[in-house]
Design a protein around this motif. Structure first.
Motif, PDB file in Angstrom:
ATOM      1  N   ALA A 254      65.334  19.658  10.490  1.00  0.00           N
ATOM      2  CA  ALA A 254      66.234  19.848  11.635  1.00  0.00           C
ATOM      3  C   ALA A 254      66.676  18.500  12.186  1.00  0.00           C
ATOM      4  O   ALA A 254      67.848  18.305  12.551  1.00  0.00           O
ATOM      5  CB  ALA A 254      65.535  20.666  12.715  1.00  0.00           C
TER       6      ALA A 254
ATOM      7  N   ALA B 236      61.280  28.070   6.394  1.00  0.00           N
ATOM      8  CA  ALA B 236      61.177  26.981   7.373  1.00  0.00           C
ATOM      9  C   ALA B 236      62.324  25.989   7.190  1.00  0.00           C
ATOM     10  O   ALA B 236      62.990  25.595   8.159  1.00  0.00           O
ATOM     11  CB  ALA B 236      59.828  26.276   7.231  1.00  0.00           C
ATOM     12  N   PHE B 237      62.568  25.577   5.956  1.00  0.00           N
ATOM     13  CA  PHE B 237      63.641  24.622   5.693  1.00  0.00           C
ATOM     14  C   PHE B 237      65.011  25.207   6.044  1.00  0.00           C
ATOM     15  O   PHE B 237      65.851  24.531   6.649  1.00  0.00           O
ATOM     16  CB  PHE B 237      63.616  24.207   4.221  1.00  0.00           C
TER      17      PHE B 237
ATOM     18  N   THR C 145      65.866  27.817   8.099  1.00  0.00           N
ATOM     19  CA  THR C 145      66.092  28.053   9.535  1.00  0.00           C
ATOM     20  C   THR C 145      66.270  26.732  10.268  1.00  0.00           C
ATOM     21  O   THR C 145      67.071  26.632  11.208  1.00  0.00           O
ATOM     22  CB  THR C 145      64.937  28.861  10.160  1.00  0.00           C
ATOM     23  N   ALA C 146      65.555  25.696   9.824  1.00  0.00           N
ATOM     24  CA  ALA C 146      65.691  24.378  10.455  1.00  0.00           C
ATOM     25  C   ALA C 146      67.065  23.777  10.167  1.00  0.00           C
ATOM     26  O   ALA C 146      67.705  23.194  11.053  1.00  0.00           O
ATOM     27  CB  ALA C 146      64.595  23.450   9.946  1.00  0.00           C
ATOM     28  N   TRP C 147      67.522  23.919   8.933  1.00  0.00           N
ATOM     29  CA  TRP C 147      68.837  23.382   8.568  1.00  0.00           C
ATOM     30  C   TRP C 147      69.929  24.075   9.361  1.00  0.00           C
ATOM     31  O   TRP C 147      70.883  23.434   9.842  1.00  0.00           O
ATOM     32  CB  TRP C 147      69.057  23.565   7.065  1.00  0.00           C
TER      33      TRP C 147
ATOM     34  N   ALA D 287      62.925  27.354  14.977  1.00  0.00           N
ATOM     35  CA  ALA D 287      62.957  27.360  13.516  1.00  0.00           C
ATOM     36  C   ALA D 287      61.536  27.258  12.972  1.00  0.00           C
ATOM     37  O   ALA D 287      60.641  26.711  13.618  1.00  0.00           O
ATOM     38  CB  ALA D 287      63.800  26.199  12.992  1.00  0.00           C
ATOM     39  N   GLY D 288      61.366  27.796  11.775  1.00  0.00           N
ATOM     40  CA  GLY D 288      60.079  27.685  11.093  1.00  0.00           C
ATOM     41  C   GLY D 288      59.073  28.724  11.521  1.00  0.00           C
ATOM     42  O   GLY D 288      59.409  29.830  11.953  1.00  0.00           O
TER      43      GLY D 288
ATOM     44  N   THR E  99      59.960  23.474  16.786  1.00  0.00           N
ATOM     45  CA  THR E  99      59.488  23.645  15.406  1.00  0.00           C
ATOM     46  C   THR E  99      57.995  23.309  15.335  1.00  0.00           C
ATOM     47  O   THR E  99      57.551  22.573  14.450  1.00  0.00           O
ATOM     48  CB  THR E  99      60.277  22.738  14.441  1.00  0.00           C
TER      49      THR E  99
ATOM     50  N   ALA F 260      59.894  22.010   9.079  1.00  0.00           N
ATOM     51  CA  ALA F 260      61.091  22.446   9.798  1.00  0.00           C
ATOM     52  C   ALA F 260      61.633  21.340  10.699  1.00  0.00           C
ATOM     53  O   ALA F 260      62.837  21.074  10.729  1.00  0.00           O
ATOM     54  CB  ALA F 260      60.787  23.709  10.606  1.00  0.00           C
TER      55      ALA F 260
END
Length: 421
Positions: free
Chosen positions: A17, A406-407, A409-411, A388-389, A160, A13
């Motif tokens: 991010a 994870a990817f 929410t981080a993006w 995120a993550g 994260t 994450a």
């Protein structure tokens, strides 16, 4: 220097991010306490890294059940297909296995991490390793972050740090205390996707035996006897997937998927795993096939007739437990055959516990979802704070769902954070 955004934790994450925020022109710092980033990425999927699942956004949401609704905006920002395209653009081709799991064609998690690191470097994000955060405070201009080396100020922070699974990779739950001090509710973390232990001696003797598909349910442990049906107890959790006997108990995707029901139970020793070793037949079909085999091969010992349905060592064990080892097929009554069919369809294995966080792939629990704006990943309690993550109270089944969350929410967090917020 005051940063536009500081990201804490350089796992899956955190790396994404950092890439997203920095590519948007924000002055971005990524802090990591380990000597290298992405340690858990390298360990995941048996070092192959199961990136996502071959489904669409709706499929990811449905796999999480009711909490999956939290992911709608994140998946709209970065869907499974868009994640696959993102890695393809970085030179990581992927493949879909029969289970729907998506892996790099190379079967190398190291290729996934290398792609993220190359893009992170191109983005201009600054990565500081060996720099654990010790204190996170809200100040008038944003946030103050104290590390083992120095103190930073930032207008925004994205946490994260992950959960507590695989603590050897550095995920030791550090973020929970900082976020609790800032007012967030932490749903008590517990292991998920973790192997299950049992004190049953015959299980350990079968270590190494793998079965491609077993139906598993977590049910209350009562006066259960092998070969006697318990009726249709509604399981606390159920799955049907690959299954592995080990020296400590049980593992494999089917077991991992039901483990959160065990770690969430007050008294795990009052539970059992109900194992259906022949999930593609119902009980009556199996009984009829067993009877037909016995009629056609009356002189054979029953154990020699079972490998068509079961691995030989498991067949020998079940026949021995039913005291049918020396019986020839012609000697078995319909009652014996029904007992055998029931044992093959409803073997109950009492549970002693799980392997805990040490072997858990993900963490259940974390920051309460109701306190996070799912359309931006910003805290509803603290302006400029994003999450995120795995730090979130959101855990999915095995199969790439947790990496996708994870990817995505981080993006979304990296897309939402703004300078001067």
């Amino acid at each position: 220097m005051t940063w536009d955004v500081v990201i804490v934790g350089a796992g899956a994450a955190g790396l994404l991010a950092g890439i997203r925020a920095s590519e948007r022109g924000l002055r971005t710092l990524l802090l990591e306490k380990n000597a290298r980033p992405g340690v858990k990425i390298l360990m995941s999927g048996g070092t192959r890294c199961n990136l996502t699942h071959a489904t669409d956004a709706r499929g990811i949401v449905e796999a999480y059940g009711r909490p999956g609704r939290f992911l709608h905006s994140a998946l709209a920002t970065l869907s499974p297909d868009e994640l696959i395209e993102l890695f393809a653009n970085e030179g990581v081709a992927t493949k879909v296995e029969d289970t729907g799991k998506v892996f790099p064609v190379s079967n190398r998690a190291a290729d996934v991490l290398a792609a993220l690191m190359e893009r992170l470097q191109r983005s201009g994000c600054q990565l500081n390793l060996n720099e654990p955060l010790t204190k996170l405070s809200k100040i008038e201009s944003g946030f103050e972050l104290r590390t083992s080396n120095t103190t930073y100020e930032s207008q925004n922070v994205i946490v994260t740090t992950g959960g507590k699974s695989y603590p050897g990779s550095g995920t030791t739950g550090d973020g929970y205390a900082w976020l609790e001090q800032l007012g967030h509710t932490i749903v008590p973390p517990r292991p998920s996707l973790t192997p299950v232990t049992t004190d049953v001696s015959w299980v350990a003797k079968l270590k190494g035996v793998t079965i491609p598909k077993v139906g598993v349910g977590v049910v209350p442990l009562k006066d259960i006897q092998l070969g006697q049906s318990t009726g249709k107890q509604k399981p606390l959790a159920e799955a049907c997937d690959s299954f592995l006997f080990t020296h400590f108990g049980l593992s494999g995707p089917a077991i991992l998927d039901v483990s959160r029901a065990i770690t969430g139970h007050d008294k795990p020793r009052e539970l059992a795993l109900r194992c259906d070793f022949v999930p593609y037949l119902n009980g009556e079909q199996l009984f009829m096939q067993l009877r037909q085999e016995c009629q056609q091969n009356p002189r054979k010992q029953i154990v020699t007739l079972l490998p068509g349905w079961l691995p030989r060592r498991l067949a020998e064990t079940l026949v021995e437990l039913l005291d049918l080892t020396e019986r020839r097929a012609a000697e078995l009554s319909n009652r014996h055959l029904r007992q055998l069919a029931t044992a093959m369809k409803e073997t109950h294995i009492p549970i002693s516990g799980t392997r805990g966080f040490k072997k858990a792939e993900v963490t259940a629990g974390g920051v309460a979802l109701k306190e996070v704006d799912s359309s931006t990943m910003q805290s509803k309690l603290v302006a400029g704070l994003y999450l995120a993550g795995e730090i979130l109270d959101l855990d999915g089944p095995i199969g790439g769902y947790n990496f996708q969350a994870a990817f995505s929410t981080a993006w979304l967090a990296g897309s939402s954070v703004e300078a001067g917020a």
